[in-house]
Design a protein around this motif. Structure first.
Motif, short mmCIF file in Angstrom:
data_model
loop_
_atom_site.label_atom_id
_atom_site.label_comp_id
_atom_site.label_asym_id
_atom_site.label_seq_id
_atom_site.Cartn_x
_atom_site.Cartn_y
_atom_site.Cartn_z
N MET A 72 -0.68 -12.25 9.51
CA MET A 72 -0.15 -11.43 8.83
C MET A 72 -0.94 -10.40 8.79
SD MET A 72 0.87 -12.25 5.16
CE MET A 72 -0.52 -12.97 4.06
N TYR A 73 -0.19 -9.76 9.64
CA TYR A 73 -0.40 -8.41 9.23
C TYR A 73 0.80 -7.42 8.37
CZ TYR A 73 1.73 -7.04 13.55
OH TYR A 73 2.65 -7.21 14.65
N ALA A 74 0.75 -5.82 8.19
CA ALA A 74 1.10 -5.17 8.02
C ALA A 74 0.67 -3.41 8.20
CB ALA A 74 1.91 -4.80 6.61
N ILE A 75 1.94 -2.53 8.70
CA ILE A 75 1.57 -1.16 9.00
C ILE A 75 2.17 -0.76 8.00
CG2 ILE A 75 2.30 0.42 10.47
CD1 ILE A 75 2.26 -1.34 12.75
N LEU A 76 1.43 -0.18 7.32
CA LEU A 76 1.80 1.11 5.76
C LEU A 76 1.74 2.32 6.34
CD1 LEU A 76 -0.97 2.62 3.81
CD2 LEU A 76 -1.14 -0.10 3.98
N ILE A 77 1.95 3.51 5.59
CA ILE A 77 2.71 5.20 5.87
C ILE A 77 1.35 5.00 4.74
CG2 ILE A 77 3.08 7.03 5.96
CD1 ILE A 77 5.40 6.05 7.27
N ASP A 78 0.41 5.77 4.60
CA ASP A 78 -0.15 7.08 3.36
C ASP A 78 -0.78 8.36 3.91
OD1 ASP A 78 -1.72 7.05 0.94
OD2 ASP A 78 -3.98 7.01 1.76
N ARG A 79 -0.04 9.10 3.51
CA ARG A 79 0.23 10.88 3.59
C ARG A 79 0.32 10.53 5.54
NH1 ARG A 79 -5.47 10.40 0.65
NH2 ARG A 79 -4.75 10.05 -0.98
N ASN A 80 1.16 10.14 5.47
CA ASN A 80 1.58 10.18 7.02
C ASN A 80 0.96 10.39 8.42
OD1 ASN A 80 4.23 11.73 6.39
ND2 ASN A 80 3.16 13.86 5.82
N LYS A 81 0.45 9.22 7.66
CA LYS A 81 -0.95 8.50 9.23
C LYS A 81 -0.13 6.71 8.88
CE LYS A 81 -4.18 11.92 9.45
NZ LYS A 81 -5.84 11.90 8.76
N LYS A 86 -7.75 9.75 -5.03
CA LYS A 86 -8.78 10.83 -6.45
C LYS A 86 -8.59 9.81 -7.59
CE LYS A 86 -6.47 15.60 -5.38
NZ LYS A 86 -6.90 16.91 -5.87
N ASN A 87 -8.60 8.26 -7.18
CA ASN A 87 -8.49 7.51 -8.19
C ASN A 87 -10.14 6.99 -8.09
OD1 ASN A 87 -5.80 6.93 -8.66
ND2 ASN A 87 -5.24 5.80 -7.27
N GLY A 88 -10.15 6.41 -9.24
CA GLY A 88 -11.86 6.24 -9.81
C GLY A 88 -12.43 5.00 -9.41
N TYR A 89 -13.72 5.05 -8.68
CA TYR A 89 -14.32 3.64 -8.49
C TYR A 89 -13.27 2.07 -9.47
CZ TYR A 89 -18.15 -0.05 -6.56
OH TYR A 89 -19.18 -0.73 -6.64
N ARG A 90 -13.13 1.49 -7.73
CA ARG A 90 -13.19 -0.10 -8.74
C ARG A 90 -11.71 0.29 -9.47
NH1 ARG A 90 -17.42 -4.01 -10.34
NH2 ARG A 90 -18.83 -4.02 -8.24
N LYS A 91 -10.42 0.70 -8.94
CA LYS A 91 -9.55 0.88 -9.51
C LYS A 91 -8.67 0.12 -8.41
CE LYS A 91 -10.35 4.20 -13.53
NZ LYS A 91 -9.43 3.27 -14.78
N LYS A 92 -7.24 -0.38 -9.34
CA LYS A 92 -6.41 -0.49 -8.24
C LYS A 92 -5.43 0.43 -7.93
CE LYS A 92 -4.37 -5.68 -9.24
NZ LYS A 92 -3.44 -6.10 -10.17
N ILE A 93 -4.94 0.40 -6.30
CA ILE A 93 -4.16 1.03 -5.82
C ILE A 93 -3.44 -0.20 -5.53
CG2 ILE A 93 -5.12 1.02 -3.94
CD1 ILE A 93 -4.55 3.86 -4.04
N ILE A 94 -1.65 -0.07 -5.15
CA ILE A 94 -0.56 -0.34 -4.90
C ILE A 94 0.40 0.70 -3.68
CG2 ILE A 94 1.54 -1.02 -5.63
CD1 ILE A 94 0.11 -2.32 -8.09
N PHE A 95 0.21 0.60 -2.52
CA PHE A 95 1.13 1.04 -1.93
C PHE A 95 2.70 -0.05 -1.59
CE2 PHE A 95 -3.46 1.31 -0.47
CZ PHE A 95 -3.49 1.95 0.15
N ASN A 96 2.89 1.24 -1.29
CA ASN A 96 4.54 0.64 -0.96
C ASN A 96 5.72 0.80 -0.22
OD1 ASN A 96 5.43 3.10 -2.21
ND2 ASN A 96 6.20 2.36 -4.55
N THR A 97 5.04 1.34 0.69
CA THR A 97 5.50 1.72 2.17
C THR A 97 5.30 1.84 2.89
OG1 THR A 97 4.28 4.50 2.49
CG2 THR A 97 5.50 4.81 1.20
N ILE A 98 5.50 0.27 3.36
CA ILE A 98 5.35 -0.87 4.70
C ILE A 98 6.41 0.01 5.17
CG2 ILE A 98 4.84 -3.36 4.76
CD1 ILE A 98 3.35 -1.57 2.56
N ILE A 99 6.26 0.32 6.86
CA ILE A 99 7.54 0.19 7.40
C ILE A 99 7.39 -1.15 8.35
CG2 ILE A 99 7.04 2.49 7.85
CD1 ILE A 99 5.23 2.74 10.98
N LEU A 100 6.14 -2.11 9.19
CA LEU A 100 6.40 -3.36 9.41
C LEU A 100 5.27 -4.37 8.81
CD1 LEU A 100 6.93 -3.23 13.00
CD2 LEU A 100 4.97 -5.02 12.34
N PHE A 101 6.55 -5.66 8.74
CA PHE A 101 6.07 -6.51 8.01
C PHE A 101 5.51 -8.19 9.10
CE2 PHE A 101 5.57 -11.11 5.76
CZ PHE A 101 4.07 -10.90 5.40
#
Length: 104
Positions: free
Chosen positions: A1-10, A26-41
């Motif tokens: 299982m893999y996905a391709i995501l976009i983060d800052r045009n990469k 800019k988020n701090g250490y051990r902070k949770k982050i969620i990506f929602n710009t997935i182009i392929l799964f």
């Protein structure tokens, strides 16, 4: 299982449990982050392709480290013109551990 995501045009190919290196976040250490710009799964050969993005898939990660890459040297030189310019650059990065791929 893999996905391709976009983060800052990469685009980044990610799998669960991997640690990926992105440009500085800019988020701090051990902070949770969620990506929602997935182009392929892809899951067991079943491929979902977004047009342009998939709205039913989220990727959850945790910030592990901030740092700077190795220094590179930039040299500009014109022969016989008495011109030489040297410059250095160190790119900031953030390591993110991918915890989970959430399918709604």
């Amino acid at each position: 299982m893999y996905a391709i995501l976009i983060d800052r045009n990469k685009q980044y190919k990610i799998r669960c449990g991997e640690i990926i290196r992105l440009e500085k976040n800019k988020n701090g250490y051990r902070k949770k982050i969620i990506f929602n710009t997935i182009i392929l799964f892809s899951n067991n050969g079943n491929i979902q392709l977004g047009q342009p993005i998939l709205n039913n898939i989220l990727i959850e990660g945790c910030i592990k480290n901030h740092g700077r890459n190795k220094k590179i040297k930039i040299i500009k030189f014109n022969r016989r013109k008495h011109y030489k310019k040297t410059q250095g650059h160190r790119q900031h990065y953030t390591d993110i551990s991918i915890n989970n791929i959430i399918i709604k």
